[in-house]
Design a protein around this motif. Sequence first.
Motif, PDB file in Angstrom:
ATOM      1  N   ILE A  74     -10.945  -1.017   9.446  1.00 21.72           N
ATOM      2  CA  ILE A  74     -11.945  -1.886  10.053  1.00 21.72           C
ATOM      3  C   ILE A  74     -13.283  -1.484   9.453  1.00 21.72           C
ATOM      4  CG2 ILE A  74     -13.067  -2.591  12.196  1.00 21.72           C
ATOM      5  CD1 ILE A  74     -10.432  -1.878  13.621  1.00 21.72           C
ATOM      6  N   ILE A  75     -13.864  -2.412   8.677  1.00 23.68           N
ATOM      7  CA  ILE A  75     -15.117  -2.137   7.991  1.00 23.68           C
ATOM      8  C   ILE A  75     -16.203  -1.811   9.017  1.00 23.68           C
ATOM      9  CG2 ILE A  75     -16.865  -3.057   6.405  1.00 23.68           C
ATOM     10  CD1 ILE A  75     -14.084  -2.665   5.139  1.00 23.68           C
ATOM     11  N   ILE A  80     -13.242   4.230   4.656  1.00 28.40           N
ATOM     12  CA  ILE A  80     -12.364   3.603   3.677  1.00 28.40           C
ATOM     13  C   ILE A  80     -11.776   4.693   2.786  1.00 28.40           C
ATOM     14  CG2 ILE A  80     -12.230   1.979   1.763  1.00 28.40           C
ATOM     15  CD1 ILE A  80     -14.567   0.476   3.095  1.00 28.40           C
ATOM     16  N   PRO A  81     -10.449   4.791   2.770  1.00 27.37           N
ATOM     17  CA  PRO A  81      -9.829   5.838   1.953  1.00 27.37           C
ATOM     18  C   PRO A  81      -9.979   5.540   0.461  1.00 27.37           C
ATOM     19  CG  PRO A  81      -8.150   4.427   2.912  1.00 27.37           C
ATOM     20  CD  PRO A  81      -9.468   3.977   3.469  1.00 27.37           C
ATOM     21  N   VAL A  82     -10.203   6.589  -0.308  1.00 28.96           N
ATOM     22  CA  VAL A  82     -10.327   6.455  -1.755  1.00 28.96           C
ATOM     23  C   VAL A  82      -9.181   7.242  -2.382  1.00 28.96           C
ATOM     24  CG1 VAL A  82     -11.763   6.912  -3.768  1.00 28.96           C
ATOM     25  CG2 VAL A  82     -12.824   6.222  -1.612  1.00 28.96           C
ATOM     26  N   LEU A  87      -9.350   5.972  -8.777  1.00 30.43           N
ATOM     27  CA  LEU A  87     -10.743   6.178  -9.126  1.00 30.43           C
ATOM     28  C   LEU A  87     -10.856   6.710 -10.546  1.00 30.43           C
ATOM     29  CD1 LEU A  87     -13.598   5.954  -7.995  1.00 30.43           C
ATOM     30  CD2 LEU A  87     -13.369   8.281  -7.142  1.00 30.43           C
ATOM     31  N   ASP A  88     -10.006   7.652 -10.912  1.00 26.31           N
ATOM     32  CA  ASP A  88      -9.998   8.200 -12.267  1.00 26.31           C
ATOM     33  C   ASP A  88      -9.663   7.119 -13.291  1.00 26.31           C
ATOM     34  OD1 ASP A  88     -10.649  10.690 -11.281  1.00 26.31           O
ATOM     35  OD2 ASP A  88      -8.560  11.397 -11.253  1.00 26.31           O
TER      36      ASP A  88
END
Length: 94
Positions: A74-75, A80-82, A87-88
């Motif tokens: 829920i924003i 927020i999971p990264v 990402l790499d």
Amino acid sequence: MTCGFLPFEDPNTNKLYKKILACDYSIPSALSVDCKDLVKKILNTDPAKRINIGDIRQHDWYTRIRSVEMEGVIIGKDRIPVISEFLDMLKEHF
């Protein structure tokens, strides 16, 4: 919304805008009285008279629907999971 098509449609953009400004739409007779009432209030062209989110949530038609919170993010509430692996990968491309 409730019908599966937009309230204002026209292949001619000028005619489409005129329909929107004139609030020229039709509501299918199959919709309930409460649903028709809510649609009319949402599509009201006068911002001062248009129904707001709080009132929509209190409307008879809306309150018939059982609200269920779904699992997920829920924003504004959840972090927020990264995923570092993705990402790499993004860093490599940009």
